[in-house]
Design an enzyme around this catalytic site. Structure first.
Site, short mmCIF file in Angstrom:
data_model
loop_
_atom_site.label_atom_id
_atom_site.label_comp_id
_atom_site.label_asym_id
_atom_site.label_seq_id
_atom_site.Cartn_x
_atom_site.Cartn_y
_atom_site.Cartn_z
N LYS A 48 -4.87 -9.91 -9.06
CA LYS A 48 -6.08 -9.91 -8.22
C LYS A 48 -7.33 -9.70 -9.07
O LYS A 48 -7.31 -8.95 -10.06
CB LYS A 48 -5.92 -8.78 -7.19
CG LYS A 48 -6.99 -8.72 -6.12
CD LYS A 48 -6.64 -7.64 -5.12
CE LYS A 48 -7.67 -7.49 -4.03
NZ LYS A 48 -7.27 -6.50 -3.03
N SER B 107 -7.70 -8.12 1.36
CA SER B 107 -8.54 -8.71 0.34
C SER B 107 -7.77 -9.39 -0.79
O SER B 107 -8.37 -10.03 -1.64
CB SER B 107 -9.47 -7.63 -0.23
OG SER B 107 -8.72 -6.59 -0.83
N SER B 108 -6.43 -9.27 -0.82
CA SER B 108 -5.66 -9.97 -1.86
C SER B 108 -5.33 -11.39 -1.40
O SER B 108 -4.19 -11.87 -1.54
CB SER B 108 -4.36 -9.20 -2.19
OG SER B 108 -4.63 -7.83 -2.40
N ILE C 92 -6.04 -0.96 0.52
CA ILE C 92 -6.71 0.27 0.97
C ILE C 92 -6.86 0.30 2.49
O ILE C 92 -7.33 1.27 3.06
CB ILE C 92 -8.07 0.45 0.24
CG1 ILE C 92 -8.51 1.92 0.28
CG2 ILE C 92 -9.13 -0.48 0.80
CD1 ILE C 92 -9.59 2.27 -0.69
N GLY C 93 -6.45 -0.79 3.16
CA GLY C 93 -6.49 -0.84 4.62
C GLY C 93 -5.53 -1.90 5.13
O GLY C 93 -5.45 -2.18 6.32
N GLY C 94 -4.80 -2.52 4.18
CA GLY C 94 -3.87 -3.59 4.52
C GLY C 94 -4.00 -4.79 3.60
O GLY C 94 -3.46 -5.86 3.87
N SER C 95 -4.70 -4.62 2.47
CA SER C 95 -5.08 -5.77 1.63
C SER C 95 -3.94 -6.45 0.87
O SER C 95 -4.13 -7.52 0.32
CB SER C 95 -6.15 -5.34 0.63
OG SER C 95 -7.33 -5.02 1.32
#
Length: 566
Positions: free
Chosen positions: A132, A207-208, A228-231
């Site tokens: 990433k 985000s990934s 950090i929240g589901g990335s």
């Protein structure tokens, strides 16, 4: 004279703003040009390889699962060079279709020479790995999709990249991310929007998201994301991949311009096409080198015994967290998987996560917007804000008094307020004492959650994950829809995603009847976001207690085996 002065000042401001925008534009164009040149260079290298060795069976190499590929590389029946250039060629094709790559890593050719010189073959010998955007690789930028990060390349490989290289892996590509990483779409003003390889109208998640699109498109066999929240889990859900968010401290934590400090830590983890690949990656990373390079990582090697055990599990399960009801197909996936686990001899126990409304508004969002979002706004200084983030950015800019008034006006609509996507801007910490109290509340909630888990004597939990893939642009409108994944970031429990099914025509019909909590604007937006998804992947989420990452992978493997048998 005063009027002339005023007009002159206004003109100066306009010119100054125009010059600022022009400067940003130039930086962005330069970054795009560098990326395009890198792509051309790689295409040329691939072409030269094809001319030198035209007999390479690329389809055969691309179809091998990771465990088989490592076996073939270790025994020498496949060469690392053939594998690297096969994946480079495929990655070029996938990024042309989906715009998933931020940059090829030219040093991958040096790393190829390096591993061939060594006598010792690591666990990932000859495996091309994508990483990433913000995971530090020497000589590459870590941009987070921000103009302010386009200046200085990283001076040294991050610990994770060093360990990958020592295990014989070849990092070959940096993948695209949403601007500032705080979005589960995958778009930024510099490198553009990444598309879902299965349907170009859909998002790959974030985000990934670049990782998700590249691996799902077949252009990478193993990737490293962050969560950090589901990335890691959301792109895995949207793209039909297996992804693991480990206990955060199990791998090296990351520090960059977009990092948020604990109490909700960022976790690095693997993404791949099957669970065995995730287990092999964790085994390779949790080695002596990792523990020596980073003394803050607890020296706990991968526990193969737990992962390969066949003892029956006591599995807690739920198909809704009571906060943001998910589309019917995601709940169906949990129900069918639960039935399959029970039929295979595991014990299923109904479980209900406590107070998810409170966790979402008071614990998770307050962690990120304790200062009313000022630190987050700072990263956009001298930048163009991506359209997918504009509503959040504008909301952060509302003065504190305005936010208080807004909270007062919306108080009668308390239930809607709980789902308001920008509720974070209303929920802030006003003093250091309040911040300490907030940290204490997170610890107290973890204790409460573990007590409920222990009470039911659970080994693991099976639960839903957000999906199927959203239409592009919708994730920015539904920030709080990520409650299913975010919960386990607050708790810092290992959690992974496994695809088990696809969206059927019947699911699509049932979606028409979906009302969510109360058929409010957010429920209707979710319905629009996931419509038109027939054939797209449907996944479930598997969870274990902190430090029991191998047990989480064990449940994931069990779920994968049963869904493949079905």
């Amino acid at each position: 004279a005063a009027l002339a002065l005023l007009c002159g000042s206004a003109a100066a401001v306009v010119v100054w703003k125009w010059l600022g925008r022009r400067k940003i534009q130039k930086k962005m164009e330069e970054a795009q040009r560098t990326r395009d040149e890198g792509v051309k260079k790689m295409a040329k290298a691939v072409q030269q390889f094809r001319e030198q060795i035209p007999s390479v069976q690329t389809d055969g190499i691309l179809s091998l699962p990771l465990l088989e590929l490592t076996g073939r590389l270790q025994e020498g029946s496949l060469s690392p060079k053939a594998v690297l250039y096969t994946y480079l060629e495929k990655a070029l094709e996938v990024t042309q279709q989906t715009n998933c790559m931020r940059h090829f890593i030219p040093e991958c050719e040096e790393q190829l020479q390096e591993i061939q010189r060594k006598k010792e073959k690591g666990l990932l010998y000859g495996i091309p790995v994508s990483i990433k955007d913000h995971i530090g690789h020497k000589g590459q930028l870590a941009t987070c999709g921000l103009v302010q990060c386009l200046g200085a390349p990283v001076q040294e490989d991050s610990v994770l990249v060093k360990v990958l290289k020592r295990q014989g892996a070849i990092p070959f590509a940096m993948t695209n991310v949403p601007q500032s990483l705080f979005n589960y779409d995958c778009s930024n003003p510099i490198f553009g929007q990444t598309l879902n390889p299965f349907n170009h109208q859909k998002s790959p998640g974030g985000s990934s998201g670049g990782e998700g699109a590249l691996i799902a498109g077949g252009g990478s066999i193993l990737g490293i994301g962050s969560d950090i929240g589901g990335s890691i889990r959301l792109p895995s859900s949207f793209c039909g991949l297996c992804g693991l968010k480990p206990t955060a401290e199990r791998l090296r934590l990351i520090v960059d311009v977009c990092s948020h400090s604990a109490p909700v830590p960022c976790a690095l983890g693997p993404m791949a096409r099957d669970v065995d690949s995730l287990a092999l990656c964790m085994k390779a990373l949790l080695c002596e080198e990792m523990f020596q390079l980073d003394p803050t990582v607890p020296p706990i090697p991968f526990n193969e015994e737990v992962y390969s055990s066949s003892a029956p599990l006591r599995v807690g399960y739920y198909d809704t967290d009571g906060y943001f009801p998910l589309p019917p197909c995601m709940r169906r996936a949990v129900q069918e998987t639960g039935e399959a686990l029970q039929a295979a001899g595991h014990q299923l126990v109904p479980f209900s996560p406590p107070r998810v409304h409170y966790v979402m508004t008071e614990l998770f969002l307050k962690t990120f917007f304790a200062d009313g979002g000022r630190a987050w706004l700072d990263v956009f200084t001298g930048d163009t804000v991506d359209p997918s983030l504009k509503s959040q950015v504008n909301c952060c800019k509302i003065p504190r008094l305005g936010k208080k008034l807004l909270a007062l006006i919306l108080k009668p609509l308390q239930f809607l307020l709980l789902k308001l996507k920008n509720v974070a801007m209303i929920s802030t910490c006003r003093s250091v004492k309040e911040m300490w109290n907030h940290h204490h509340q997170i610890e107290a909630y973890r204790t409460e959650f573990i007590a409920r888990w222990r009470e039911l004597q659970l080994d693991v939990v099976l639960c839903p994950v957000l999906g199927p893939a959203f239409t592009k642009g919708y994730p920015g409108k539904l920030l709080t829809a990520i409650s299913s994944t975010m919960l386990y970031n607050v708790l810092n429990f290992p959690a992974g995603v496994v695809p088990v099914s696809t969206v059927t025509e019947a699911d699509e019909e049932e979606l028409k009847l979906y009302r969510g909590c109360c058929d409010d604007p957010w429920d209707r937006t979710l319905k629009q976001a996931v419509a038109g998804a027939v054939g797209l992947p449907v996944a479930v989420q598997c969870v274990a207690l902190p430090w029991q990452d191998e047990l989480c992978l064990r449940l994931m493997k069990e779920v994968e085996t049963l869904s493949r048998e079905k």
